[in-house]
Scaffold this motif. Sequence first.
Motif, PDB file in Angstrom:
ATOM      1  N   VAL A  61       0.861  -1.187   0.000  1.00  0.00           N
ATOM      2  CA  VAL A  61       0.000   0.000   0.000  1.00  0.00           C
ATOM      3  C   VAL A  61       0.897   1.236   0.000  1.00  0.00           C
ATOM      4  CG1 VAL A  61      -1.777   1.286   1.237  1.00  0.00           C
ATOM      5  CG2 VAL A  61      -1.822  -1.222   1.222  1.00  0.00           C
ATOM      6  N   ARG A  62       0.718   2.101  -0.986  1.00  0.00           N
ATOM      7  CA  ARG A  62       1.509   3.323  -1.074  1.00  0.00           C
ATOM      8  C   ARG A  62       0.835   4.400  -0.234  1.00  0.00           C
ATOM      9  NH1 ARG A  62       6.441   1.962  -3.440  1.00  0.00           N
ATOM     10  NH2 ARG A  62       6.069   0.560  -5.206  1.00  0.00           N
ATOM     11  N   GLY A  63       1.272   4.535   0.973  1.00  0.00           N
ATOM     12  CA  GLY A  63       0.657   5.519   1.856  1.00  0.00           C
ATOM     13  C   GLY A  63       1.268   5.466   3.236  1.00  0.00           C
ATOM     14  N   THR A  64       0.460   5.725   4.230  1.00  0.00           N
ATOM     15  CA  THR A  64       0.935   5.729   5.609  1.00  0.00           C
ATOM     16  C   THR A  64      -0.093   5.038   6.481  1.00  0.00           C
ATOM     17  OG1 THR A  64       1.756   7.160   7.388  1.00  0.00           O
ATOM     18  CG2 THR A  64      -0.166   7.937   6.173  1.00  0.00           C
ATOM     19  N   ASP A  65       0.225   4.875   7.761  1.00  0.00           N
ATOM     20  CA  ASP A  65      -0.763   4.280   8.669  1.00  0.00           C
ATOM     21  C   ASP A  65      -1.505   5.387   9.414  1.00  0.00           C
ATOM     22  OD1 ASP A  65       0.494   4.761  11.406  1.00  0.00           O
ATOM     23  OD2 ASP A  65       2.107   3.665  10.418  1.00  0.00           O
ATOM     24  N   LEU A  66      -2.630   5.018   9.986  1.00  0.00           N
ATOM     25  CA  LEU A  66      -3.497   6.000  10.631  1.00  0.00           C
ATOM     26  C   LEU A  66      -2.847   6.599  11.877  1.00  0.00           C
ATOM     27  CD1 LEU A  66      -6.226   7.397  10.504  1.00  0.00           C
ATOM     28  CD2 LEU A  66      -7.235   5.439  11.691  1.00  0.00           C
ATOM     29  N   ARG A  67      -1.997   5.842  12.552  1.00  0.00           N
ATOM     30  CA  ARG A  67      -1.314   6.389  13.717  1.00  0.00           C
ATOM     31  C   ARG A  67      -0.421   7.569  13.324  1.00  0.00           C
ATOM     32  NH1 ARG A  67      -2.778   6.926  17.950  1.00  0.00           N
ATOM     33  NH2 ARG A  67      -3.035   4.726  18.465  1.00  0.00           N
ATOM     34  N   THR A  68       0.282   7.429  12.207  1.00  0.00           N
ATOM     35  CA  THR A  68       1.119   8.531  11.741  1.00  0.00           C
ATOM     36  C   THR A  68       0.274   9.768  11.450  1.00  0.00           C
ATOM     37  OG1 THR A  68       2.719   6.972  10.800  1.00  0.00           O
ATOM     38  CG2 THR A  68       2.773   9.233   9.975  1.00  0.00           C
ATOM     39  N   ARG A  69      -0.896   9.553  10.853  1.00  0.00           N
ATOM     40  CA  ARG A  69      -1.805  10.677  10.579  1.00  0.00           C
ATOM     41  C   ARG A  69      -2.272  11.325  11.889  1.00  0.00           C
ATOM     42  NH1 ARG A  69      -6.152  11.922   6.931  1.00  0.00           N
ATOM     43  NH2 ARG A  69      -6.827  14.016   7.543  1.00  0.00           N
ATOM     44  N   LEU A  70      -2.587  10.514  12.881  1.00  0.00           N
ATOM     45  CA  LEU A  70      -3.014  11.055  14.168  1.00  0.00           C
ATOM     46  C   LEU A  70      -1.885  11.799  14.871  1.00  0.00           C
ATOM     47  CD1 LEU A  70      -5.328   8.360  15.807  1.00  0.00           C
ATOM     48  CD2 LEU A  70      -5.897  10.731  15.319  1.00  0.00           C
ATOM     49  N   ASP A  71      -0.684  11.245  14.788  1.00  0.00           N
ATOM     50  CA  ASP A  71       0.458  11.922  15.404  1.00  0.00           C
ATOM     51  C   ASP A  71       0.664  13.305  14.806  1.00  0.00           C
ATOM     52  OD1 ASP A  71       0.942   9.792  17.050  1.00  0.00           O
ATOM     53  OD2 ASP A  71       2.551   8.944  15.836  1.00  0.00           O
ATOM     54  N   ARG A  72       0.342  13.443  13.525  1.00  0.00           N
ATOM     55  CA  ARG A  72       0.526  14.730  12.850  1.00  0.00           C
ATOM     56  C   ARG A  72      -0.615  15.690  13.147  1.00  0.00           C
ATOM     57  NH1 ARG A  72      -0.151  14.604   6.571  1.00  0.00           N
ATOM     58  NH2 ARG A  72      -2.328  14.905   7.234  1.00  0.00           N
ATOM     59  N   ASP A  73      -1.864  15.196  13.065  1.00  0.00           N
ATOM     60  CA  ASP A  73      -3.033  16.082  13.150  1.00  0.00           C
ATOM     61  C   ASP A  73      -3.731  16.051  14.503  1.00  0.00           C
ATOM     62  OD1 ASP A  73      -2.520  16.696  10.534  1.00  0.00           O
ATOM     63  OD2 ASP A  73      -3.980  15.269   9.722  1.00  0.00           O
ATOM     64  N   ARG A  74      -3.400  15.096  15.347  1.00  0.00           N
ATOM     65  CA  ARG A  74      -4.003  14.889  16.671  1.00  0.00           C
ATOM     66  C   ARG A  74      -5.431  14.386  16.588  1.00  0.00           C
ATOM     67  NH1 ARG A  74      -5.047  19.056  21.719  1.00  0.00           N
ATOM     68  NH2 ARG A  74      -5.555  17.429  23.253  1.00  0.00           N
ATOM     69  N   ARG A  75      -6.283  15.058  15.832  1.00  0.00           N
ATOM     70  CA  ARG A  75      -7.657  14.584  15.627  1.00  0.00           C
ATOM     71  C   ARG A  75      -8.101  14.972  14.229  1.00  0.00           C
ATOM     72  NH1 ARG A  75      -8.357  18.911  19.379  1.00  0.00           N
ATOM     73  NH2 ARG A  75      -8.351  17.403  21.077  1.00  0.00           N
ATOM     74  N   LEU A  76      -9.151  14.296  13.736  1.00  0.00           N
ATOM     75  CA  LEU A  76      -9.636  14.540  12.381  1.00  0.00           C
ATOM     76  C   LEU A  76     -11.013  15.199  12.428  1.00  0.00           C
ATOM     77  CD1 LEU A  76      -8.746  11.165  10.617  1.00  0.00           C
ATOM     78  CD2 LEU A  76      -7.285  13.141  11.053  1.00  0.00           C
ATOM     79  N   ALA A  77     -11.373  15.853  11.336  1.00  0.00           N
ATOM     80  CA  ALA A  77     -12.732  16.366  11.211  1.00  0.00           C
ATOM     81  C   ALA A  77     -13.691  15.175  11.203  1.00  0.00           C
ATOM     82  CB  ALA A  77     -12.877  17.172   9.922  1.00  0.00           C
ATOM     83  N   PRO A  78     -14.876  15.321  11.810  1.00  0.00           N
ATOM     84  CA  PRO A  78     -15.798  14.187  11.923  1.00  0.00           C
ATOM     85  C   PRO A  78     -16.109  13.506  10.597  1.00  0.00           C
ATOM     86  CG  PRO A  78     -16.518  15.950  13.355  1.00  0.00           C
ATOM     87  CD  PRO A  78     -15.363  16.502  12.556  1.00  0.00           C
ATOM     88  N   GLU A  79     -16.257  14.261   9.511  1.00  0.00           N
ATOM     89  CA  GLU A  79     -16.595  13.641   8.224  1.00  0.00           C
ATOM     90  C   GLU A  79     -15.486  12.701   7.773  1.00  0.00           C
ATOM     91  OE1 GLU A  79     -18.075  14.921   3.713  1.00  0.00           O
ATOM     92  OE2 GLU A  79     -17.005  16.358   4.983  1.00  0.00           O
TER      93      GLU A  79
END
Length: 422
Positions: free
Chosen positions: A87-105
């Motif tokens: 899979v060419r991408g990243t894992d969700l933990r890395t995304r959370l570490d960067r953004d802390r939280r996501l928009a609900p949508e």
Amino acid sequence: MARKIGSRYTAHQILGRGSAGTVWLGEGPDGPVAVKLLREDLASDEELVGRFVQERTALLGLEHPNVVSVRDLVVDGNDLALVMDLVRGTDLRTRLDRDRRLAPEAAVAIVADVADGLAAAHAAGIIHRDVKPENILLDMQGPLGPGGSHRALLTDFGVAKLIDTPKRTRATKIIGTPDYLAPEIVEGLPPRASVDIYALATVLYELLAGFTPFGGGHPGAVLRRHVTESVAPLPGIPDELWQLLVQCLAKAPASRLRASEVAARLREQLPTLAGMPPLDVDEPDGEAAEEAEGARTTGRGEAAEEAAPAGSDGRGRRGSVSLVPGAQPDSNRDTHTSMRVPAPDELAGGAHGTARVPRAAGAPRPGSARNRAATRRRRIVVGVAAVVLVAVAGVGTWAATAGDDEGGSGPGEPGNSAPAAP
């Protein structure tokens, strides 16, 4: 340095390391692949190798757009490997570490993808058992979905089950990651599909809030909360979404939704979430060290003390414990847990101030050190004000009395009035 994996694959570059093994970028007959090479001590376990071969048919047959497919299982000398789609991408933990939280949508769209993948797995009789952000990959090359989300794929199917052999994990052991463990797992019951739903709801809560509902502090405290505490409300999310979270985090497995129901209901709510910004809530704070100390001093933390890795002081954000004693979590955070199941009296601690209650940004958590300090300050201010008021009242009384003494009527004794005329 390249190495051969069986007769068909070549591993070229390490992508990440974990407690269960190492993930390599590899090449196979059909192009690039990801190769998860399990640890040598696992490969030398004849019982595990036998289970590995037994799981081959089920794992190879699991194909879904939201599942990282296993293309092959290799048993070759000391090599025990899962060959998976790359899979060419990243894992969700890395995304959370960067953004802390996501928009609900975006959060709901990602979790709906994972729920679709789980529905396919459960229909095939496969339970993941370790759903967490580290095991959710985001395809950065595909088209964007609702809220700018990337397509989510669940990976590492079968790894927790392969490692969970009777010899390696007796009835007194737990396999999983503390923040995402369903209560029935903590209590030693066999895992069913509902444990994946509980873990997925925990992931959704974390995407929305920036922290898990029962995590934080010592692993023993985390396990106890799963069994004894109710999930604290998240301010600012639609009631229908909150009710879905509550149902999927129910203590009773039978009360939780099925994966297909979770996916359908989440997608129904996407239009109402469009444009909603990330929630503005603060992570509960100040309790981790207190809980760790409380667990040590009350005797309820015996299981957690056994489970804590060497050098742990109980103050980590996440209660992850490596499967291998002394091993440290690393880049891909593959943190399968092996810890003793707490006894009933250890789980009977109740909340007792350990609840992680979300609150409006800047507000202290009830019962936290910040909250107690603020309460003490208020009491001091009130006390000082009371003393000042008493002092002022005393001065006023003295002044009034002095005035009477100086201005009394007639020659009589001070304070005595003259007799009335007949």
